[in-house]
Write a protein that holds these residues in place. Structure first.
Motif, mmCIF file in Angstrom:
data_model
loop_
_atom_site.group_PDB
_atom_site.id
_atom_site.type_symbol
_atom_site.label_atom_id
_atom_site.label_comp_id
_atom_site.label_asym_id
_atom_site.label_seq_id
_atom_site.Cartn_x
_atom_site.Cartn_y
_atom_site.Cartn_z
ATOM 1 N N UNK A 1 0.854 -1.184 0.000
ATOM 2 C CA UNK A 1 0.000 0.000 0.000
ATOM 3 C C UNK A 1 0.890 1.234 0.000
ATOM 4 N N UNK A 2 0.844 1.980 -1.085
ATOM 5 C CA UNK A 2 1.701 3.145 -1.213
ATOM 6 C C UNK A 2 3.002 2.855 -1.920
ATOM 7 N N UNK A 3 3.248 1.598 -2.271
ATOM 8 C CA UNK A 3 4.500 1.232 -2.938
ATOM 9 C C UNK A 3 4.216 0.215 -4.038
ATOM 10 N N UNK A 4 3.806 0.671 -5.226
ATOM 11 C CA UNK A 4 3.544 -0.265 -6.338
ATOM 12 C C UNK A 4 4.835 -0.866 -6.870
ATOM 13 N N UNK A 5 4.682 -1.945 -7.622
ATOM 14 C CA UNK A 5 5.829 -2.547 -8.304
ATOM 15 C C UNK A 5 5.737 -2.179 -9.778
ATOM 16 N N UNK A 6 6.877 -1.784 -10.367
ATOM 17 C CA UNK A 6 6.877 -1.295 -11.735
ATOM 18 C C UNK A 6 8.018 -1.915 -12.541
ATOM 19 N N UNK A 7 7.755 -2.147 -13.818
ATOM 20 C CA UNK A 7 8.729 -2.692 -14.751
ATOM 21 C C UNK A 7 8.763 -1.785 -15.975
ATOM 22 N N UNK B 1 15.438 -8.317 -10.749
ATOM 23 C CA UNK B 1 15.763 -9.685 -11.182
ATOM 24 C C UNK B 1 15.932 -10.637 -10.010
ATOM 25 N N UNK B 2 15.741 -10.139 -8.818
ATOM 26 C CA UNK B 2 15.919 -10.996 -7.656
ATOM 27 C C UNK B 2 14.697 -11.869 -7.466
ATOM 28 N N UNK B 3 14.856 -13.200 -7.470
ATOM 29 C CA UNK B 3 13.706 -14.071 -7.300
ATOM 30 C C UNK B 3 13.239 -14.076 -5.858
ATOM 31 N N UNK B 4 11.977 -14.479 -5.694
ATOM 32 C CA UNK B 4 11.459 -14.675 -4.352
ATOM 33 C C UNK B 4 10.679 -13.501 -3.823
ATOM 34 N N UNK B 5 10.466 -12.444 -4.596
ATOM 35 C CA UNK B 5 9.643 -11.340 -4.135
ATOM 36 C C UNK B 5 10.449 -10.083 -3.959
ATOM 37 N N UNK B 6 10.071 -8.970 -4.654
ATOM 38 C CA UNK B 6 10.796 -7.717 -4.564
ATOM 39 C C UNK B 6 9.832 -6.591 -4.838
ATOM 40 N N UNK B 7 10.316 -5.350 -4.703
ATOM 41 C CA UNK B 7 9.486 -4.192 -4.982
ATOM 42 C C UNK B 7 10.353 -3.123 -5.617
ATOM 43 N N UNK B 8 10.013 -2.725 -6.827
ATOM 44 C CA UNK B 8 10.764 -1.710 -7.559
ATOM 45 C C UNK B 8 9.807 -0.619 -8.008
ATOM 46 N N UNK B 9 10.143 0.636 -7.712
ATOM 47 C CA UNK B 9 9.344 1.775 -8.132
ATOM 48 C C UNK B 9 10.157 2.639 -9.081
ATOM 49 N N UNK B 10 9.535 3.032 -10.204
ATOM 50 C CA UNK B 10 10.238 3.753 -11.254
ATOM 51 C C UNK B 10 9.656 5.141 -11.526
ATOM 52 N N UNK B 11 8.354 5.295 -11.396
ATOM 53 C CA UNK B 11 7.716 6.580 -11.672
ATOM 54 C C UNK B 11 8.005 7.538 -10.522
ATOM 55 N N UNK B 12 8.674 8.611 -10.826
ATOM 56 C CA UNK B 12 9.041 9.584 -9.788
ATOM 57 C C UNK B 12 7.787 10.297 -9.283
#
Length: 689
Positions: A521-527, A576-587
């Protein structure tokens, strides 16, 4: 005497084209043969269809028409008409096979018996699987409803021409008794369209296997009155079901059709999970969704094609498939007492053994399907015979027991109700110790299928001969079949170091095209995906493993910054880390409509759903796939003071979703995708033959 024999003549009037079937553009006879006595007439045709598909898909495919082959066999002596159809165009992507059969009713020759079966196998279409499936099934259901009208139209036309009956066929006095066939007409077959498409892992969609029209219409979900399965289909493939059980199967399958686009398991597989939870819909749905996600993540559907047993398993693993039991169930024999479990674990590792056991279970499912066809009755499980002679304390080596428990856990979760009976023979004194360790991990319904024999008790009444024919009993149990090797001790020279085994275990389960990500919540994952050439195609395939998410696709001319560490998550993980991660790209400083824009409508996806899709890009630049935490409407109050918002943000870890996803970009120069390949035999007349 004579009888009305009109259906074949009415059917033939549909060719070479039919104004009642707009999509049926044309047909040509490739070969026509007739037996010397005139009793058997065969026609092979190539039919041309103008598929009702979106113009965009036709443009991408680069074709306006698709073709299918049809072979008709009219047997005047037996009074039968068989029609077999299959697609030609894009057969490397879609395989459709249909059989139709007309025959005279055995008790009333004025009635016609009609049988129909069809199978649809859609392979990977880079995100278009769901679209192709819906279009194909819509077209097929439409043809079923139209077929009777068409045949009646031509029957009425024949009657208007004064043809109300056709004499029953009788051999002429001078006709040869031989049924040899002579070719009457052959024409050259035009060159078929063939496209080489990029290869990705296939997605098999078993819509219907030898199912009736009723079953296929149910699968389309277009007719609300189709709330029952065909009785013959149940008896032939599923076994006895109560009305409540049948209803549970239909409802769960319909839910899967709505939420798991492109990967619907067969009815037999769904039924196993329902039986494992005593037909509790919610519980069965939960474990089935978890299993489908697990199969997808680890590509278990392709295990039999991709897994090659290491040589040490071939030499020292003491198990194998062996014929079937008296009920037709596939029989698997395991000489556990002769197996060097410690040596195998030290030489292979836990995960390699697990992979091998999974391949055994996948082979068991395949053999059940084969035996169902061979014996003509539902066979959904197998029999396992375990010989414990030689079992001793060395088999209770702790890492070995740990590996065994892990295997039991995975098999129980993903192959429920596949074990029909477990025969445990020659159980030694140490067996109760092993049983105490493993029995808590075995489902109660599964434990009820265990039959345990100590010593030579299996040779008497109620023993092995009650379940297995004498001629297939292996030699080490007094029979004549030499099938299962003794195994022996694995040489220590084949043992691997702990580090080697750890690396092997990691590599086995990271060989997957899917990645896992956490959504807070408040931290989406983005590719982010960079597109150089416009008209490329971005495809995605993801499962919502936990929670509900909203999926967005954005476009930006600006390159997003490198993934940032978000304080709400507490850590940053590479995408690329397996097992669950969270990456945010949109500033957070970006403004939608100015710095980036939405190119696909938001899609709300609930827990357990599987989603496939694609987007044809219009501009070069950067495309951002985003999975965002879904907040239910009204769940947040506008009256909360600011401090409560802060406290809520600190507890964000409790608001966590998880997705498993795969993305791929098909370049514009390579992407010539089939719109749909539907070979439809639009003939469902129930009329006189």
């Amino acid at each position: 005497g004579t009888c009305r024999y009109m259906s074949p003549h009415a059917y033939e009037r549909r060719f070479p084209t039919c104004h009642l079937i707009p999509m049926f553009v044309d047909s040509e006879v490739l070969e026509e043969t007739e037996s010397e006595d005139g009793s058997i007439h065969q026609v092979q045709r190539r039919c041309k269809l103008d598929v009702d598909a979106p113009r965009l898909l036709k443009r991408i495919a680069g074709v306006d028409y698709v073709y299918f082959s049809q072979e008709n066999t009219l047997n005047k002596r037996e009074r039968t008409l068989h029609i077999e159809s299959h697609n030609e165009t894009f057969s490397n992507r879609v395989i459709i096979h249909e059989l139709c059969s007309y025959s005279a009713h055995p008790e009333n020759e004025d009635w016609t018996c009609f049988e129909q079966s069809a199978s649809l196998d859609i392979k990977s279409f880079f995100g278009f699987e769901s679209t192709v499936e819906k279009m194909a099934m819509k077209q097929y259901a439409s043809s079923i409803k139209k077929g009777k009208e068409i045949i009646e139209f031509y029957l009425n036309q024949l009657e208007e021409e004064g043809i109300s009956h056709v004499p029953r066929w009788t051999p002429s006095l001078d006709a040869p008794s031989s049924s040899s066939v002579t070719t009457k007409h052959v024409c050259a077959t035009p060159k078929l369209l063939h496209l080489e498409l990029p290869v990705t892992p296939a997605v098999s969609i078993p819509v219907s296997t030898d199912a009736s029209d009723h079953e296929i219409a149910t699968a389309t979900n277009n007719d609300a009155t189709q709330n029952k399965l065909d009785a013959d289909y149940i008896k032939r493939y599923l076994g006895d079901l109560t009305p409540l059980q049948e209803s549970c199967l239909i409802r769960l399958r319909q839910w899967l059709q709505e939420s798991h686009k492109g990967k619907i398991p067969k009815d037999e597989h769904i039924l196993r999970f329902l039986r494992a939870r005593d037909f509790n819909m919610e519980k069965a749905r939960e474990i089935l969704c978890q299993s489908l996600t697990w199969r997808k993540q680890h590509q278990v559907d392709y295990l039999l094609e991709t897994w090659t047993s290491p040589q040490v398993l071939n030499d020292y693993y003491t198990g194998g498939w062996h014929h079937h039991d008296k009920e037709g169930r596939p029989l698997y024999i395991l000489r556990l007492g002769q197996m060097d479990t410690k040596g195998l674990v030290r030489a292979l590792g836990e995960e390699s053994l697990l992979r091998h056991v999974l391949s055994i279970n996948e082979e068991g499912l395949r053999r059940c399907e084969e035996n169902t066809k061979v014996f003509g009755r539902p066979i959904s499980c197998w029999t396992c015979l375990v010989d414990l002679e030689g079992l001793n304390m060395r088999h209770l080596w702790r890492p070995g027991v740990k590996a065994l428990l892990r295997i039991i856990e995975v098999v129980e979760a993903n192959y429920p109700e596949t074990l029909g009976r477990l025969l445990i023979l020659r159980a030694p004194r140490v067996f109760p110790v092993l049983w105490t360790l493993v029995s808590p991990f075995i489902d109660e319904n599964t434990r009820k299928k265990f039959l345990i024999y100590a010593g030579n008790d299996y040779q008497g009444p109620g023993g092995l001969l009650d379940y297995i024919d004498k001629e297939v009993i292996p030699d080490f149990l007094g029979g004549e079949c030499m099938v299962i090797p003794e195994g022996g001790l694995v040489p220590k020279s084949l043992y691997r170091t702990a580090e080697e085994l750890e690396n092997e275990d990691i590599s086995l389960w990271t060989e997957t095209i899917y990645q896992s990500a956490s959504v807070f919540k408040g931290a989406p994952h983005e590719v982010v995906i960079e597109i150089i050439d416009a008209s490329s195609v971005i495809t995605w395939d993801f499962d919502v493993c936990k929670g509900d998410v909203v999926f967005h696709l954005y476009h930006s001319k600006r390159a997003p910054q490198t993934p940032r560490k978000d304080p709400l998550v507490g850590q940053h993980s590479s995408s690329t880390t397996p097992g669950g991660n969270n990456v945010q790209l949109i500033d957070k400083s970006w403004t939608i409509g100015l710095d980036y824009s939405m190119v696909e409508s938001p899609l709300t996806c609930k827990e357990g759903e599987s989603v496939q899709g694609s987007h044809v890009t219009r501009w070069p630049g950067f495309y951002i796939l985003q999975w965002k935490f879904h907040t239910m409407p009204g769940s947040a109050s506008t009256n909360l003071p600011r401090v409560d918002d802060v406290l809520a943000s600190l507890q964000v870890s409790s608001h966590k979703c998880k997705v498993m996803y795969y993305t791929e970009v098909i370049g514009s120069e390579d992407f010539r995708l089939v719109c749909v390949c539907v070979c439809v035999c639009v003939c469902v007349p129930i009329n006189d033959l």
